[in-house]
Design a protein around this motif. Structure first.
Motif, PDB file in Angstrom:
ATOM      1  N   MET A 173       3.191  56.880  -9.630  1.00  0.00           N
ATOM      2  CA  MET A 173       1.809  56.813 -10.123  1.00  0.00           C
ATOM      3  C   MET A 173       1.405  55.375 -10.451  1.00  0.00           C
ATOM      4  O   MET A 173       0.276  54.958 -10.166  1.00  0.00           O
ATOM      5  CB  MET A 173       1.641  57.748 -11.321  1.00  0.00           C
ATOM      6  CG  MET A 173       1.752  59.218 -10.896  1.00  0.00           C
ATOM      7  SD  MET A 173       1.417  60.391 -12.208  1.00  0.00           S
ATOM      8  CE  MET A 173       3.001  60.518 -12.987  1.00  0.00           C
ATOM      9  N   LEU A 174       2.319  54.609 -11.007  1.00  0.00           N
ATOM     10  CA  LEU A 174       1.999  53.207 -11.318  1.00  0.00           C
ATOM     11  C   LEU A 174       1.913  52.366 -10.043  1.00  0.00           C
ATOM     12  O   LEU A 174       1.028  51.513  -9.912  1.00  0.00           O
ATOM     13  CB  LEU A 174       3.042  52.618 -12.283  1.00  0.00           C
ATOM     14  CG  LEU A 174       3.033  53.224 -13.692  1.00  0.00           C
ATOM     15  CD1 LEU A 174       4.117  52.590 -14.562  1.00  0.00           C
ATOM     16  CD2 LEU A 174       1.679  53.070 -14.365  1.00  0.00           C
ATOM     17  N   VAL A 175       2.798  52.630  -9.096  1.00  0.00           N
ATOM     18  CA  VAL A 175       2.749  51.912  -7.813  1.00  0.00           C
ATOM     19  C   VAL A 175       1.421  52.195  -7.117  1.00  0.00           C
ATOM     20  O   VAL A 175       0.756  51.286  -6.602  1.00  0.00           O
ATOM     21  CB  VAL A 175       3.945  52.334  -6.915  1.00  0.00           C
ATOM     22  CG1 VAL A 175       3.713  51.932  -5.464  1.00  0.00           C
ATOM     23  CG2 VAL A 175       5.243  51.730  -7.427  1.00  0.00           C
ATOM     24  N   ALA A 176       1.010  53.458  -7.132  1.00  0.00           N
ATOM     25  CA  ALA A 176      -0.261  53.829  -6.492  1.00  0.00           C
ATOM     26  C   ALA A 176      -1.406  53.050  -7.134  1.00  0.00           C
ATOM     27  O   ALA A 176      -2.262  52.483  -6.447  1.00  0.00           O
ATOM     28  CB  ALA A 176      -0.484  55.334  -6.612  1.00  0.00           C
ATOM     29  N   ARG A 177      -1.423  52.992  -8.456  1.00  0.00           N
ATOM     30  CA  ARG A 177      -2.491  52.260  -9.170  1.00  0.00           C
ATOM     31  C   ARG A 177      -2.473  50.780  -8.795  1.00  0.00           C
ATOM     32  O   ARG A 177      -3.506  50.159  -8.588  1.00  0.00           O
ATOM     33  CB  ARG A 177      -2.302  52.448 -10.685  1.00  0.00           C
ATOM     34  CG  ARG A 177      -3.348  51.774 -11.541  1.00  0.00           C
ATOM     35  CD  ARG A 177      -4.618  52.611 -11.716  1.00  0.00           C
ATOM     36  NE  ARG A 177      -5.476  52.740 -10.575  1.00  0.00           N
ATOM     37  CZ  ARG A 177      -6.457  51.913 -10.212  1.00  0.00           C
ATOM     38  NH1 ARG A 177      -6.681  50.822 -10.919  1.00  0.00           N
ATOM     39  NH2 ARG A 177      -7.197  52.146  -9.170  1.00  0.00           N
ATOM     40  N   ALA A 178      -1.253  50.233  -8.702  1.00  0.00           N
ATOM     41  CA  ALA A 178      -1.129  48.809  -8.359  1.00  0.00           C
ATOM     42  C   ALA A 178      -1.696  48.528  -6.969  1.00  0.00           C
ATOM     43  O   ALA A 178      -2.124  47.415  -6.682  1.00  0.00           O
ATOM     44  CB  ALA A 178       0.339  48.377  -8.431  1.00  0.00           C
ATOM     45  N   HIS A 179      -1.694  49.555  -6.112  1.00  0.00           N
ATOM     46  CA  HIS A 179      -2.241  49.395  -4.757  1.00  0.00           C
ATOM     47  C   HIS A 179      -3.695  49.869  -4.685  1.00  0.00           C
ATOM     48  O   HIS A 179      -4.244  50.001  -3.585  1.00  0.00           O
ATOM     49  CB  HIS A 179      -1.389  50.179  -3.753  1.00  0.00           C
ATOM     50  CG  HIS A 179      -0.077  49.514  -3.452  1.00  0.00           C
ATOM     51  ND1 HIS A 179       0.109  48.666  -2.385  1.00  0.00           N
ATOM     52  CD2 HIS A 179       1.111  49.537  -4.108  1.00  0.00           C
ATOM     53  CE1 HIS A 179       1.353  48.223  -2.378  1.00  0.00           C
ATOM     54  NE2 HIS A 179       1.982  48.730  -3.420  1.00  0.00           N
ATOM     55  N   GLY A 180      -4.297  50.162  -5.841  1.00  0.00           N
ATOM     56  CA  GLY A 180      -5.710  50.534  -5.858  1.00  0.00           C
ATOM     57  C   GLY A 180      -5.977  52.019  -5.670  1.00  0.00           C
ATOM     58  O   GLY A 180      -7.119  52.420  -5.448  1.00  0.00           O
ATOM     59  N   TYR A 181      -4.934  52.838  -5.761  1.00  0.00           N
ATOM     60  CA  TYR A 181      -5.119  54.291  -5.620  1.00  0.00           C
ATOM     61  C   TYR A 181      -4.966  54.982  -6.965  1.00  0.00           C
ATOM     62  O   TYR A 181      -4.500  54.390  -7.941  1.00  0.00           O
ATOM     63  CB  TYR A 181      -4.132  54.856  -4.589  1.00  0.00           C
ATOM     64  CG  TYR A 181      -4.427  54.336  -3.204  1.00  0.00           C
ATOM     65  CD1 TYR A 181      -5.518  54.812  -2.489  1.00  0.00           C
ATOM     66  CD2 TYR A 181      -3.647  53.329  -2.650  1.00  0.00           C
ATOM     67  CE1 TYR A 181      -5.829  54.309  -1.236  1.00  0.00           C
ATOM     68  CE2 TYR A 181      -3.948  52.817  -1.393  1.00  0.00           C
ATOM     69  CZ  TYR A 181      -5.037  53.314  -0.698  1.00  0.00           C
ATOM     70  OH  TYR A 181      -5.349  52.802   0.532  1.00  0.00           O
ATOM     71  N   ASP A 182      -5.383  56.228  -6.986  1.00  0.00           N
ATOM     72  CA  ASP A 182      -5.348  57.017  -8.223  1.00  0.00           C
ATOM     73  C   ASP A 182      -4.507  58.270  -8.026  1.00  0.00           C
ATOM     74  O   ASP A 182      -4.292  58.715  -6.893  1.00  0.00           O
ATOM     75  CB  ASP A 182      -6.787  57.388  -8.617  1.00  0.00           C
ATOM     76  CG  ASP A 182      -7.614  56.145  -8.859  1.00  0.00           C
ATOM     77  OD1 ASP A 182      -7.397  55.484  -9.890  1.00  0.00           O
ATOM     78  OD2 ASP A 182      -8.428  55.792  -7.978  1.00  0.00           O
ATOM     79  N   THR A 183      -4.094  58.823  -9.155  1.00  0.00           N
ATOM     80  CA  THR A 183      -3.203  59.990  -9.103  1.00  0.00           C
ATOM     81  C   THR A 183      -3.492  60.917 -10.273  1.00  0.00           C
ATOM     82  O   THR A 183      -4.154  60.521 -11.242  1.00  0.00           O
ATOM     83  CB  THR A 183      -1.714  59.560  -9.230  1.00  0.00           C
ATOM     84  OG1 THR A 183      -1.567  58.810 -10.447  1.00  0.00           O
ATOM     85  CG2 THR A 183      -1.234  58.750  -8.049  1.00  0.00           C
TER      86      THR A 183
END
Ligand SMILES: Cc1cc2nc3c(=O)[nH]c(=O)nc-3n(C[C@H](O)[C@H](O)[C@H](O)COP(=O)(O)O)c2cc1C
Length: 219
Positions: free
Chosen positions: A152-162
């Motif tokens: 979830m944090l990696v996704a946020r770092a790439h501009g995505y949400d979860t």
């Protein structure tokens, strides 16, 4: 944004952890390629795990008809069909049997000797193979939770949400997606681009939940 030593632009870690929120409405026009999802999973699986066994497995559900099949199993939560993908995080109860591969690669890379790798692998298989089921499952759940948060944090770092989801029927999930008893469902994670931001939430004060050195007698 900051530029790392490798020259890659990345958001500040503080922005990532403060910016992550559970997002329940997604832009349906945004899809992620297999390469993008693979990249996120590569970074997520840098997470720690018990004896580095990495018992996590991922079933990525991205086809529209499969998300529709999943939705009633996940109590009709709207994010299941709106998100680009739903990642079923699974724990492999036989994951420890890959100890040979894991430690063998460590030896190949020079992180340990062949001898150490062989003895680690033998000990790991014998130890995990003789654990009571409940103990093994607890370890797998712990590792599965850690990799889920990292994803979830990696996704946020790439501009995505979860949004993580525990709201689903595990037995129905296993039956509908041919998941054998070898695997334990840990959680579902919807992944995509927010159409509406997640709502703000609060946290308990640290002084209410933290005890330095000893537990209080009256709690
Ligand atoms: C294990 C777990 C299961 C969750 N299950 C659901 C769920 O089924 N549906 C949902 O909308 N949110 C679910 N959530 C999200 C929580 O409601 C959310 O994390 C919490 O309210 C804090 O909000 P935040 O994630 O935006 O910080 C779950 C969270 C966790 C950690």
């Amino acid at each position: 944004m900051s530029t790392t030593q490798t020259g890659v632009n990345s958001p500040l870690f503080a922005d990532v952890i403060r910016g992550r929120r559970s997002v329940r409405h997604y832009d349906k026009s945004v899809r992620l390629s297999h390469e993008q999802i693979t990249e996120l999973l590569k970074e997520a699986t840098l997470a720690p795990s018990s004896s580095n066994i990495q018992p996590w497995r991922f079933l990525v559900i991205e086809k529209e008809e499969l998300k529709e099949k999943l939705q009633p199993i996940a109590f009709n939560q709207s994010q299941v069909t709106e998100a680009a993908a739903v990642i079923v995080v699974l724990g492999d109860t036989e994951g420890y049997k890959r100890a040979d591969q894991i430690y063998g690669e460590a030896a190949e890379r020079g992180y340990m000797t062949e001898e150490t790798a062989k003895s680690f692998a033998e000990r790991t298989v014998s130890m995990y193979g003789s654990l009571p089921k409940e103990v093994l499952h607890k370890i797998i759940h712990t590792d599965g939770g850690i990799v889920s948060q990292q994803l979830m944090l990696v996704a946020r770092a790439h501009g995505y949400d979860t949004v993580p989801m525990g709201g689903y029927d595990a037995a129905q999930l296993k039956a509908a997606f041919n998941i054998s008893d070898r695997y334990i469902p840990i959680m579902l994670i919807a992944l995509g681009k927010a159409a509406k931001p997640g709502h703000p939430t609060t946290r308990l004060p640290i002084e209410d939940i933290t005890f330095f050195n000893e537990m209080p007698a009256d709690k």
